[in-house]
Design a protein around this motif. Structure first.
Motif, PDB file in Angstrom:
ATOM      1  N   UNK A   5       0.801  -1.343   0.055  1.00  0.00           N
ATOM      2  CA  UNK A   5       0.102  -0.073   0.000  1.00  0.00           C
ATOM      3  C   UNK A   5       0.973   1.298  -0.029  1.00  0.00           C
ATOM      4  N   UNK A   6       0.834   1.950  -1.220  1.00  0.00           N
ATOM      5  CA  UNK A   6       1.582   3.372  -1.257  1.00  0.00           C
ATOM      6  C   UNK A   6       0.743   4.364  -0.652  1.00  0.00           C
ATOM      7  N   UNK A   7       1.705   5.371  -0.033  1.00  0.00           N
ATOM      8  CA  UNK A   7       0.738   6.554   0.217  1.00  0.00           C
ATOM      9  C   UNK A   7       1.932   7.739   0.365  1.00  0.00           C
ATOM     10  N   UNK A   8       1.497   8.726   0.550  1.00  0.00           N
ATOM     11  CA  UNK A   8       2.195   9.999   0.472  1.00  0.00           C
ATOM     12  C   UNK A   8       2.289  10.844  -0.675  1.00  0.00           C
ATOM     13  N   UNK A   9       1.450  10.454  -1.826  1.00  0.00           N
ATOM     14  CA  UNK A   9       1.366  11.136  -2.832  1.00  0.00           C
ATOM     15  C   UNK A   9       0.575  12.589  -2.539  1.00  0.00           C
ATOM     16  N   UNK A  10       0.432  13.439  -3.524  1.00  0.00           N
ATOM     17  CA  UNK A  10      -0.247  14.761  -3.483  1.00  0.00           C
ATOM     18  C   UNK A  10       0.045  15.553  -4.585  1.00  0.00           C
ATOM     19  N   UNK A  11      -0.415  16.837  -4.307  1.00  0.00           N
ATOM     20  CA  UNK A  11      -0.323  18.063  -5.115  1.00  0.00           C
ATOM     21  C   UNK A  11       1.016  18.924  -4.578  1.00  0.00           C
ATOM     22  N   UNK A  12       1.995  19.057  -5.399  1.00  0.00           N
ATOM     23  CA  UNK A  12       3.456  19.889  -4.760  1.00  0.00           C
ATOM     24  C   UNK A  12       3.732  20.849  -5.797  1.00  0.00           C
ATOM     25  N   UNK A  13       4.276  21.874  -5.737  1.00  0.00           N
ATOM     26  CA  UNK A  13       4.706  22.896  -6.403  1.00  0.00           C
ATOM     27  C   UNK A  13       6.062  22.556  -7.100  1.00  0.00           C
ATOM     28  N   UNK A  14       6.483  22.789  -8.288  1.00  0.00           N
ATOM     29  CA  UNK A  14       7.901  22.609  -8.797  1.00  0.00           C
ATOM     30  C   UNK A  14       8.926  23.048  -7.739  1.00  0.00           C
ATOM     31  N   UNK A  15      10.011  22.158  -7.495  1.00  0.00           N
ATOM     32  CA  UNK A  15      11.138  22.796  -6.627  1.00  0.00           C
ATOM     33  C   UNK A  15      10.718  22.020  -5.282  1.00  0.00           C
ATOM     34  N   UNK A  16       9.692  21.234  -4.840  1.00  0.00           N
ATOM     35  CA  UNK A  16       9.263  20.954  -3.670  1.00  0.00           C
ATOM     36  C   UNK A  16       9.235  19.548  -3.562  1.00  0.00           C
ATOM     37  N   UNK A  17       8.995  18.986  -2.265  1.00  0.00           N
ATOM     38  CA  UNK A  17       9.460  17.523  -1.866  1.00  0.00           C
ATOM     39  C   UNK A  17       8.324  16.690  -1.515  1.00  0.00           C
ATOM     40  N   UNK A  18       8.424  15.454  -1.937  1.00  0.00           N
ATOM     41  CA  UNK A  18       7.245  14.590  -1.190  1.00  0.00           C
ATOM     42  C   UNK A  18       8.150  13.325  -0.868  1.00  0.00           C
ATOM     43  N   UNK A  19       7.696  12.549   0.140  1.00  0.00           N
ATOM     44  CA  UNK A  19       8.133  11.348   0.566  1.00  0.00           C
ATOM     45  C   UNK A  19       7.018  10.197   0.386  1.00  0.00           C
ATOM     46  N   UNK A  20       7.387   9.383  -0.294  1.00  0.00           N
ATOM     47  CA  UNK A  20       6.123   8.312  -0.568  1.00  0.00           C
ATOM     48  C   UNK A  20       6.873   6.944   0.283  1.00  0.00           C
ATOM     49  N   UNK A  87       9.990  18.054 -10.486  1.00  0.00           N
ATOM     50  CA  UNK A  87       9.571  18.819 -11.688  1.00  0.00           C
ATOM     51  C   UNK A  87       7.995  18.274 -12.113  1.00  0.00           C
ATOM     52  N   UNK A  88       7.674  19.409 -13.005  1.00  0.00           N
ATOM     53  CA  UNK A  88       6.262  18.801 -13.521  1.00  0.00           C
ATOM     54  C   UNK A  88       6.158  17.504 -14.291  1.00  0.00           C
ATOM     55  N   UNK A  89       7.436  17.123 -14.893  1.00  0.00           N
ATOM     56  CA  UNK A  89       7.634  15.791 -15.629  1.00  0.00           C
ATOM     57  C   UNK A  89       7.761  14.730 -14.616  1.00  0.00           C
ATOM     58  N   UNK A  90       7.602  14.845 -13.288  1.00  0.00           N
ATOM     59  CA  UNK A  90       7.579  13.850 -12.257  1.00  0.00           C
ATOM     60  C   UNK A  90       6.225  13.492 -11.990  1.00  0.00           C
ATOM     61  N   UNK A  91       5.254  14.098 -12.565  1.00  0.00           N
ATOM     62  CA  UNK A  91       3.928  13.743 -12.300  1.00  0.00           C
ATOM     63  C   UNK A  91       3.561  12.460 -13.224  1.00  0.00           C
ATOM     64  N   UNK A  92       2.972  11.730 -12.150  1.00  0.00           N
ATOM     65  CA  UNK A  92       2.572  10.225 -12.395  1.00  0.00           C
ATOM     66  C   UNK A  92       2.058   9.595 -11.377  1.00  0.00           C
ATOM     67  N   UNK A  93       1.447   8.458 -11.595  1.00  0.00           N
ATOM     68  CA  UNK A  93       1.176   7.339 -10.476  1.00  0.00           C
ATOM     69  C   UNK A  93       2.173   6.454 -10.102  1.00  0.00           C
ATOM     70  N   UNK A  94       2.731   6.755  -8.757  1.00  0.00           N
ATOM     71  CA  UNK A  94       4.004   5.897  -8.446  1.00  0.00           C
ATOM     72  C   UNK A  94       3.394   4.805  -7.747  1.00  0.00           C
ATOM     73  N   UNK A  95       4.379   3.521  -8.168  1.00  0.00           N
ATOM     74  CA  UNK A  95       3.798   2.284  -7.917  1.00  0.00           C
ATOM     75  C   UNK A  95       4.901   1.440  -7.036  1.00  0.00           C
ATOM     76  N   UNK A  96       4.570   0.738  -6.137  1.00  0.00           N
ATOM     77  CA  UNK A  96       5.768   0.116  -5.368  1.00  0.00           C
ATOM     78  C   UNK A  96       5.770  -1.414  -5.846  1.00  0.00           C
ATOM     79  N   UNK A  97       6.845  -2.133  -5.682  1.00  0.00           N
ATOM     80  CA  UNK A  97       6.773  -3.472  -6.129  1.00  0.00           C
ATOM     81  C   UNK A  97       7.816  -4.264  -5.305  1.00  0.00           C
ATOM     82  N   UNK A  98       7.465  -5.463  -5.024  1.00  0.00           N
ATOM     83  CA  UNK A  98       8.188  -6.346  -4.421  1.00  0.00           C
ATOM     84  C   UNK A  98       8.726  -7.332  -5.146  1.00  0.00           C
ATOM     85  N   UNK A  99      10.136  -7.772  -5.315  1.00  0.00           N
ATOM     86  CA  UNK A  99      10.512  -9.009  -6.138  1.00  0.00           C
ATOM     87  C   UNK A  99       9.922 -10.404  -5.325  1.00  0.00           C
TER      88      UNK A  99
END
Length: 127
Positions: A5-20, A87-99
């Protein structure tokens, strides 16, 4: 099989930070390489970062090197992705994977559709 279960996403301005965060349940991820991927609308899924089962080795996609950091806390059965200088190019759905294959390095080639995947968390970076 492990549930992610991923969490921590959201809306942020360019130059900002997030921790997933990626919280695992159902089994320990201690022996598993872990990875983060992302997919933007109309684009293929892209490898963002991977960490070996020990956490000693990490890999990054070229577009995020120097800005993103993957880490893991096996005691909490959780993997993190610290994202800085977004950056705006980082906009996406982020997925976690376990090998599912144990004791591997976390390179892009270690992950495929047969592994365990989370449902994703949306990251939107505004300009």
């Amino acid at each position: 099989q492990v549930q992610l279960v991923e969490s921590g996403g959201g809306l942020v301005q360019a130059g900002g930070s997030l921790r997933l965060s990626c919280a695992a349940s159902g089994r320990t991820i201690f022996r598993s390489a872990m990875g983060w991927f992302r997919q933007a609308p109309g684009k293929e899924r892209e490898f963002v970062a991977g960490t070996s089962w020990t956490g000693d080795t990490t890999y990054y996609g070229d577009s995020v090197k120097g800005r993103f950091t993957i880490s893991r806390d096996n005691a909490k059965n959780t993997v993190y992705l610290q994202m800085n200088s977004l950056k705006p190019d980082d906009t996406a759905v982020y997925y976690c994977a376990a090998d599912r294959k144990p004791f591997r390095g976390g390179e892009r080639s270690d992950f495929d559709e047969d592994d365990d995947w989370g449902q994703g968390t949306q990251v939107t970076v505004s300009s």
